[in-house]
Scaffold this active site. Structure first.
Site, PDB file in Angstrom:
ATOM      1  N   ASP A 327       0.768  -1.078   0.145  1.00  0.00           N
ATOM      2  CA  ASP A 327       0.063  -0.109   0.075  1.00  0.00           C
ATOM      3  C   ASP A 327       0.833   1.113  -0.061  1.00  0.00           C
ATOM      4  O   ASP A 327       0.683   2.255   0.806  1.00  0.00           O
ATOM      5  CB  ASP A 327      -1.075  -0.005   1.150  1.00  0.00           C
ATOM      6  CG  ASP A 327      -1.669  -1.304   1.202  1.00  0.00           C
ATOM      7  OD1 ASP A 327      -2.270  -1.703   0.340  1.00  0.00           O
ATOM      8  OD2 ASP A 327      -1.933  -1.782   2.533  1.00  0.00           O
ATOM      9  N   GLU A 501     -11.269  -0.136  -3.505  1.00  0.00           N
ATOM     10  CA  GLU A 501     -10.903   0.246  -2.358  1.00  0.00           C
ATOM     11  C   GLU A 501      -9.757   1.037  -2.564  1.00  0.00           C
ATOM     12  O   GLU A 501      -9.359   1.529  -3.779  1.00  0.00           O
ATOM     13  CB  GLU A 501     -10.509  -0.838  -1.404  1.00  0.00           C
ATOM     14  CG  GLU A 501      -9.456  -1.798  -2.068  1.00  0.00           C
ATOM     15  CD  GLU A 501      -8.867  -3.028  -1.151  1.00  0.00           C
ATOM     16  OE1 GLU A 501      -9.420  -3.139  -0.144  1.00  0.00           O
ATOM     17  OE2 GLU A 501      -8.215  -3.867  -1.611  1.00  0.00           O
TER      18      GLU A 501
HETATM   19  O1  FUB Z   1      -3.257  -3.878   2.946  1.00  0.00           O
HETATM   20  C1  FUB Z   1      -4.471  -4.095   3.296  1.00  0.00           C
HETATM   21  C2  FUB Z   1      -5.390  -3.477   2.469  1.00  0.00           C
HETATM   22  O2  FUB Z   1      -5.239  -4.466   1.329  1.00  0.00           O
HETATM   23  C3  FUB Z   1      -5.341  -2.243   1.944  1.00  0.00           C
HETATM   24  O3  FUB Z   1      -5.910  -1.243   2.984  1.00  0.00           O
HETATM   25  C4  FUB Z   1      -6.027  -2.359   0.884  1.00  0.00           C
HETATM   26  O4  FUB Z   1      -6.030  -1.316   0.076  1.00  0.00           O
HETATM   27  C5  FUB Z   1      -5.376  -3.750   0.334  1.00  0.00           C
HETATM   28  O5  FUB Z   1      -4.090  -3.275  -0.362  1.00  0.00           O
END
Ligand code: FUB
Length: 739
Positions: A327, A501
């Site tokens: 991320d 997301e």
């Molecule tokens: O790293 C945990 C979660 O996985 C992140 O918050 C999302 O965006 C995905 O990458």
């Protein structure tokens, strides 16, 4: 510890008796014939120089290949009655977990209560620690990290070694080496009695039978309570003590679990980093060594080791190579590039108790001036310090950072309050510097709820926070940076359906970009897509996909865009160092460009990445720009962070590694780290050289660095092609030293 004595004698007599013990039974020993996961064992080292069995120790090196290894001294439990149990205790559990995680393990004997009275036992352990540091080079041990671990009375000695650093009476002189420190860098306490004056858990009347500790002290407890305090690890606690992780079973009927909680409370009060795992249903060793608990131990040690970060060089992909990272959110502050990724660790989290899941307990910040030499500034925000968060949820997902009026605001998701939960809050921490230290605000950011905050600062200084929570949402941050000014709005209403997301926002040539991971097909994994708008809060028009799904099905991708020194870059992640578990990811970076109308030219992930290399650097050609025939695999199956190798099996196999700077002076030599049973001839070509060079490599016994003269007159920036002419070889790296 009377019960321990009774149970121990039974279990030494007959291993089958172990099964008959109730939940609180003694389970620290295993019978021999354990497959110890080591690459090398040094047996019966005489650490005191007196040839006594109680002063012998073994050293096990991990299977993974490294020049030196961090060390854990693991001490057996025996109620201090045994002087020769090093070959029996905890090998298949604690010791193997440590070896698998890359720690060298030292298992010492020490004097029993029949051999000598306290403090002889801790003198022995301190002698072991000094010996480890004094002989570090001989055994490939890293003297800068020596931890202790131990079970039961071994847990006591491990804990005591941790708290008694600098206590002259407990130092002794066993084995000499007095110029070396006996301080430990971290300690693990498995079911240890750490305060013998507290065995009845603080009850007004001490009803405990103190036989083993009376044997080791050489006098009775009753009437000598004050003198017994010398034996307690708790007696010596002070703020300079190293971090301690404590494991105790709730059903331990040999050493009561109040020992673990009591120790935790005292360490915590003294400001020492500590974690306590009260294992539900755990006895005295029995049911204690689940994969999850062993991971809590190795994760804790790893975290302590990496707490302060360090520096490393890597210009290829993946770009963060000192630990897992995901991320990535990149920003340029004061001309330097800062990277705020999340930090994956080997999982102890499970989704619906079955599927191994994301596990993240802190954040590190990285920075670089050249996308090649990186500094890890260490742990900036830890779950244990978040006032509104769950200190053990391991749910610190994707973060971001923004500068406003000379202060740096770090936004991060975390599970609130107690309970694992999959609900998230978004918190904020503030610092005067992009690399911290950060101070965490008391409450979550008002008006938000969800995951993956991204903070975008517009040209007029307005800061917007966007996040993922039932769709992609965003709002203007109020001047206090801790609440949304008004209502957050939905940003992705016009986008095609599918899970989204990880939103990121940036501005280029007056246009706003909202980029995000998107599952475009049901049952699929994430690609990266985007929309564009004339306003930060939309409406956004969907523009398409700029990075396809992972070819190996890493489910997530999360990213950021940054312009640095006139070039745009895309940071993203993939599970390169963890091919079989896609929740342990690693950050990558590639160049990105734009079409005339501002749309993004789709990015094809590369191995070569964007780093700058001189010809004299170690060039990992397995991070190739182009490959034909040759294949690539991990150098060390036990340590994927050691990177990759190129396998040249057939004549004609070749790889090209682009953009190597040969400078103004042609090199005289070529060096190759190679593994070739048969010997091989490689052809090295550079388009700007006056000739191709044939390099003959003699058969090697495993990995070796071969050197040959290099006569091609090569200068300036060149793409380097390496091709197999005859034989077969595995190549780790090549370099062209000037001298
Ligand atoms: O790293 C945990 C979660 O996985 C992140 O918050 C999302 O965006 C995905 O990458």
């Amino acid at each position: 510890m009377k019960k321990l004595l009774t149970v121990l004698s039974v279990c030494l007599a007959c291993s089958g008796a172990l099964k008959a013990q109730p939940a609180g039974g003694f389970g620290g020993f295993q019978m021999p014939k354990i497959d110890v996961h080591c690459s090398e064992k040094f047996a019966d080292i005489d650490y005191a120089g007196d040839d006594q069995v109680y002063h012998k120790m073994d050293i096990y090196l991990p299977r993974m290949q490294k020049d030196i290894y961090p060390v854990v001294v693991h001490i057996y439990g025996s109620a201090w009655y045994s002087n020769n149990s090093k070959g029996m205790a905890d090998l298949g559990t604690i010791v193997n977990a440590l070896l698998d995680a890359g720690y060298a393990v030292v298992t010492p004997n020490h004097r029993s209560s029949a051999d000598a009275k306290f403090p002889a036992q801790i003198h022995d352990i301190k002698g072991v620690i000094r010996f480890v540091r004094a002989h570090a080079a001989e055994y490939r041990l890293d003297p800068s990290f020596v931890a202790t671990s131990g079970f039961s009375s071994g847990g006591h000695l491990s804990s005591l070694a941790a708290t008694s650093g600098g206590v002259a009476e407990l130092e002794g002189a066993v084995g000499g080496n007095l110029g070396f420190s006996s301080r430990v860098d971290a300690a693990c306490d498995w079911s240890g009695p750490v305060d013998l004056n507290y065995m009845s858990c603080g009850a007004a009347q001490d009803t405990w039978n103190h036989a083993p500790e009376e044997a080791v002290m050489g006098f009775s407890f009753k009437g000598n309570e004050e003198r017994f305090r010398a034996l307690n690890a708790t007696t010596y606690i002070d703020p300079a003590d190293p971090p301690v992780v404590i494991f105790h079973g709730t059903e331990d009927n040999v050493v009561p679990n109040c020992q673990g909680s009591h120790f935790y409370e005292l360490l915590d009060k003294a400001g020492i980093r500590t974690e306590l795992y009260l294992v539900e249903g755990g006895g005295h060793g029995m049911n204690m060594y689940s994969e999850r608990n062993l991971r809590y131990m190795t994760n804790f040690l790893d975290k302590v080791r990496f707490e302060h970060g360090g520096t490393f060089v890597t210009g290829t992909n993946p770009v963060i190579t000192n630990q897992f990272s995901a991320d990535p959110s990149a920003h340029v502050f004061n001309g330097r590039l800062y990277l705020y990724p999340s930090h994956d660790i080997p999982t102890v989290n499970y989704q619906r108790e079955t599927t191994p899941w994301f596990c993240m307990s802190d954040y590190h910040v990285y920075s670089t001036d050249d996308l090649t030499h990186w500094t890890d500034h260490g742990n900036i925000v830890d779950q244990k310090d978040v006032p509104w968060g769950n200190p053990t949820a391991n749910s610190m997902w994707a973060p971001d950072c923004v500068e406003k009026d000379g202060k740096y605001y770090f936004y991060f998701p975390n599970a609130p309050g107690s309970g694992r939960g999959f609900g998230f809050g978004i918190g904020v921490a503030v610092s005067d510097s992009p690399s911290g230290p950060f101070t965490i605000y008391e409450n979550t950011v008002k008006g938000t709820g969800g995951i993956d905050p991204c903070a975008f600062k517009d040209d007029d200084g307005t800061v917007y926070l966007i996040w993922s929570g039932m769709g992609l949402r965003g709002g203007k941050l109020a001047a206090n940076m801790t609440e949304i000014d008004g209502e957050g709005v939905r940003l992705d209403e016009a986008f095609p359906k599918g899970q989204t997301e990880g939103p990121f926002m940036f501005k280029r040539n007056g246009k706003y970009y909202l980029t995000y991971p998107w599952v475009r097909e049901q049952g699929g994994t994430e690609c990266l897509a985007y929309g564009m708008s004339d306003n930060p809060l939309g409406p956004y028009e969907f523009k398409g996909v700029f990075m396809d799904e992972s070819p190996t099905k890493c489910w997530t991708n999360h990213h950021s865009f940054v312009e640095f020194k006139g070039q745009w870059y895309l940071f993203y992640h993939h599970n390169d160092f963890s091919p079989t578990f896609d929740k342990n990811r690693s950050v990558r970076v590639d160049k990105v460009s734009f079409n005339e109308d501002g749309t993004i030219v789709p990015v094809i992930p590369t191995w070569r990445g964007v780093g700058y290399f001189r010809a004299s650097d170690e060039l990992n050609i397995d991070r190739y720009s182009e490959i034909s025939g040759a294949t690539v695999d991990y150098v060390d199956p036990y340590n994927l962070f050691a990177g990759w190798k190129t396998i040249f099996a057939n004549p004609g196999d070749k790889v090209r590694f682009n953009e190597v700077d040969f400078g103004r002076k042609a090199p005289k030599k070529v060096r190759v780290r190679v593994n070739t049973r048969t010997g091989a001839v490689l052809k090295i070509s550079t388009p700007g050289g006056n000739r191709d060079m044939l390099v003959t490599l003699a058969p090697s016994d495993g990995w070796a660095v071969a050197e040959a003269r290099f006569k091609a007159k090569v200068k300036g920036m060149q793409d380097v092609t390496v091709e197999l002419v005859s034989g077969a070889a595995e190549v780790d790296w090549i370099s062209f030293p000037l001298k």
